[in-house]
Design a protein around this motif. Structure first.
Motif, short mmCIF file in Angstrom:
data_model
loop_
_atom_site.label_atom_id
_atom_site.label_comp_id
_atom_site.label_asym_id
_atom_site.label_seq_id
_atom_site.Cartn_x
_atom_site.Cartn_y
_atom_site.Cartn_z
N GLN A 287 4.93 -0.40 3.66
CA GLN A 287 3.69 -0.11 4.38
C GLN A 287 3.46 1.39 4.55
OE1 GLN A 287 1.44 -2.21 4.90
NE2 GLN A 287 2.45 -4.22 4.95
N THR B 126 1.55 2.58 6.80
CA THR B 126 1.58 2.76 8.25
C THR B 126 2.98 3.16 8.73
OG1 THR B 126 -0.18 1.14 8.51
CG2 THR B 126 1.19 1.52 10.45
N LEU C 94 0.83 -1.22 0.00
CA LEU C 94 0.00 0.00 0.00
C LEU C 94 0.86 1.27 0.00
CD1 LEU C 94 -2.76 1.41 0.26
CD2 LEU C 94 -2.60 1.07 2.75
N TYR D 175 -7.36 8.50 5.19
CA TYR D 175 -6.17 9.18 5.68
C TYR D 175 -6.14 10.60 5.12
CZ TYR D 175 -4.48 4.25 5.84
OH TYR D 175 -4.33 2.90 6.04
N GLU E 268 1.96 -1.85 12.01
CA GLU E 268 1.15 -2.52 10.99
C GLU E 268 1.01 -4.00 11.34
OE1 GLU E 268 -0.64 -1.35 8.62
OE2 GLU E 268 -1.06 -3.09 7.36
N LYS E 269 -0.23 -4.44 11.46
CA LYS E 269 -0.57 -5.86 11.71
C LYS E 269 0.32 -6.51 12.78
CE LYS E 269 -2.91 -6.20 7.39
NZ LYS E 269 -2.45 -5.39 6.29
N LEU F 84 -9.33 3.96 0.98
CA LEU F 84 -9.28 2.56 0.57
C LEU F 84 -10.72 2.11 0.31
CD1 LEU F 84 -6.69 1.12 3.16
CD2 LEU F 84 -6.29 2.41 1.06
N ARG G 28 -18.61 1.03 9.78
CA ARG G 28 -17.66 0.62 8.74
C ARG G 28 -17.89 -0.84 8.36
NH1 ARG G 28 -13.05 -3.23 9.50
NH2 ARG G 28 -11.77 -2.90 7.66
N TYR H 113 -4.85 -5.17 11.26
CA TYR H 113 -4.91 -3.72 11.01
C TYR H 113 -3.60 -3.02 11.34
CZ TYR H 113 -9.99 -4.43 11.17
OH TYR H 113 -11.27 -4.85 10.94
N GLY H 114 -3.52 -1.75 10.91
CA GLY H 114 -2.56 -0.84 11.48
C GLY H 114 -3.12 -0.44 12.84
N VAL I 183 -6.53 1.38 12.51
CA VAL I 183 -6.61 2.35 11.42
C VAL I 183 -7.61 1.82 10.39
CG1 VAL I 183 -5.33 3.45 9.54
CG2 VAL I 183 -4.20 3.03 11.74
N ILE I 184 -8.54 2.67 9.98
CA ILE I 184 -9.50 2.33 8.93
C ILE I 184 -9.13 3.16 7.70
CG2 ILE I 184 -11.99 2.40 8.36
CD1 ILE I 184 -11.05 0.24 10.47
N GLY I 185 -9.48 2.67 6.52
CA GLY I 185 -8.91 3.22 5.29
C GLY I 185 -9.29 4.63 4.85
N ASP J 169 -13.00 -0.29 2.46
CA ASP J 169 -13.65 0.17 3.68
C ASP J 169 -14.81 1.07 3.29
OD1 ASP J 169 -12.10 -1.12 5.62
OD2 ASP J 169 -10.58 0.44 5.58
C1 G1P Z 1 -4.73 -1.67 5.11
C2 G1P Z 1 -3.69 -0.95 5.98
C3 G1P Z 1 -3.99 -1.15 7.46
C4 G1P Z 1 -5.41 -0.71 7.76
C5 G1P Z 1 -6.41 -1.43 6.83
C6 G1P Z 1 -7.82 -0.86 7.01
O1 G1P Z 1 -4.56 -3.06 5.30
O2 G1P Z 1 -2.39 -1.44 5.67
O3 G1P Z 1 -3.09 -0.41 8.24
O4 G1P Z 1 -5.71 -0.96 9.11
O5 G1P Z 1 -6.05 -1.27 5.45
O6 G1P Z 1 -8.75 -1.52 6.23
P1 G1P Z 1 -5.23 -4.16 4.31
O7 G1P Z 1 -6.60 -4.41 4.85
O8 G1P Z 1 -5.24 -3.58 2.95
O9 G1P Z 1 -4.34 -5.38 4.45
#
Ligand code: G1P
Length: 303
Positions: free
Chosen positions: A237, A239, A119, A215, A199-200, A139, A261, A179-180, A211-213, A142
């Motif tokens: 990342q 994040t 990302l 920013y 991150e994760k 994103l 969400r 998630y982040g 963190v939700i998508g 979401d």
């Molecule tokens: C991405 C981001 C993550 C965030 C998440 C939210 O992860 O890297 O930090 O919490 O979106 O949906 P992904 O879900 O694309 O793996």
């Protein structure tokens, strides 16, 4: 909290939509159609993100795409044959529906991410188009149902704080590894001062604030991404690039948004969103609710 005067804060008018992912969780559908074109009721996922960005005052829409995503470009283009056929048939209601999908020339730009490096790398690919301005990232997986669109809520908060801002939501501790996750240094209610981000996290998450998508980012994040360090899962990342800014007080804020969400990157989340959005539609609500009611009764009887 560092107070930034409004006049110093540049308006956010550009948004990046990372849509290069292969969408393997939705195979076989995504063999032939981009995940972002999959429909929630009757609108593609991407339309929800675009509408949210538009409502928040975004004027330039930057898509980070990849091979096999050309259906997305067609979706946002005018469709002269279809439009004239509808006009001839006097179908003004359908023309009106199509109008929301047409983007003005010059308002939309596509840049390719030619390797799936994560990302952070996807956002970095939009660097030249963003320039030296704050920008939003959405994103499309979401999808957030809210009275006031979430990006608009965030821009209003950002106008008070400046810095970088990420949407945040409490999740069960055992889900934090998806998630982040934020390390919060000061909780001010809807705004959180962030001191770090992971991150994760596989273990010891710093909180249960995910963190939700959505920013709002400063151009400094693009500089941080230029160093291209691999993070969780071997990917570059976003994040991590934001976390670098969290070392400075006032560098990163979390925003507890008001809304529901749906994780449309997962099948269960997509189905939940379909039910919720179906039930919120005046033209479908009654018939659909009656059907769901009968289904649940049948399930109970069978148990
Ligand atoms: C991405 C981001 C993550 C965030 C998440 C939210 O992860 O890297 O930090 O919490 O979106 O949906 P992904 O879900 O694309 O793996």
């Amino acid at each position: 909290m560092r107070k930034t005067t409004k006049s110093k804060i540049k308006k956010v008018t550009k948004a990046v939509f990372p849509v290069a992912g292969m969408g393997t969780r939705f195979l076989p559908a995504t063999k032939a159609i981009p995940k972002e074109i999959m429909t929630l009721v009757d609108r593609p996922l991407i339309q929800y993100a675009i509408d949210e960005a538009r409502a928040a005052g975004i004027k330039e829409f930057i898509f980070v795409t990849a091979r096999g995503k050309s259906a997305l470009e067609d979706y946002f283009d005018h469709s002269p044959e279809l439009e004239s056929a509808l006009r001839r048939a006097g179908k003004d209601d359908l023309l009106e529906i199509l109008r929301d999908t047409n983007m003005d020339s010059g308002a939309i730009a596509y840049v390719r991410q030619n390797r799936a490096l994560g990302l952070g790398h996807a956002v970095w690919c939009a660097k030249r188009l963003i320039g030296d301005e704050p920008f939003a990232v959405l994103l499309p997986d979401d999808v957030i149902a809210a009275d006031k669109p979430v990006l608009q809520q965030m821009i209003e908060a950002y106008e008070q704080t400046g810095g970088n801002m990420v949407a945040a939501m409490e999740v069960p501790m055992e889900k934090t590894s998806s998630y982040g996750v934020l390390q919060v240094t000061e909780d001010m209610g809807s705004i959180l001062q962030v001191g770090g981000m992971v991150e994760k996290p596989k273990e010891n998450p710093p909180s249960n604030l995910a963190v939700i998508g959505r920013y709002i980012l400063t151009p400094q994040i693009l500089q941080n991404l230029s160093r291209m360090r691999q993070g969780a899962g071997g990917e570059i990342q976003l994040t991590d690039a934001i976390a670098e800014e969290a070392k400075t007080p006032g560098g990163v804020f979390g925003f507890r948004f008001r809304g529901t969400r749906y994780d449309c990157g997962s099948k269960a989340g997509f189905l939940q969103a379909t039910v919720a959005f179906g039930l919120s539609r005046p033209d479908l609500r009654n018939e659909f609710a009656a059907y769901l009611h009968d289904m649940i009764a049948l399930q109970k009887a069978a148990q």
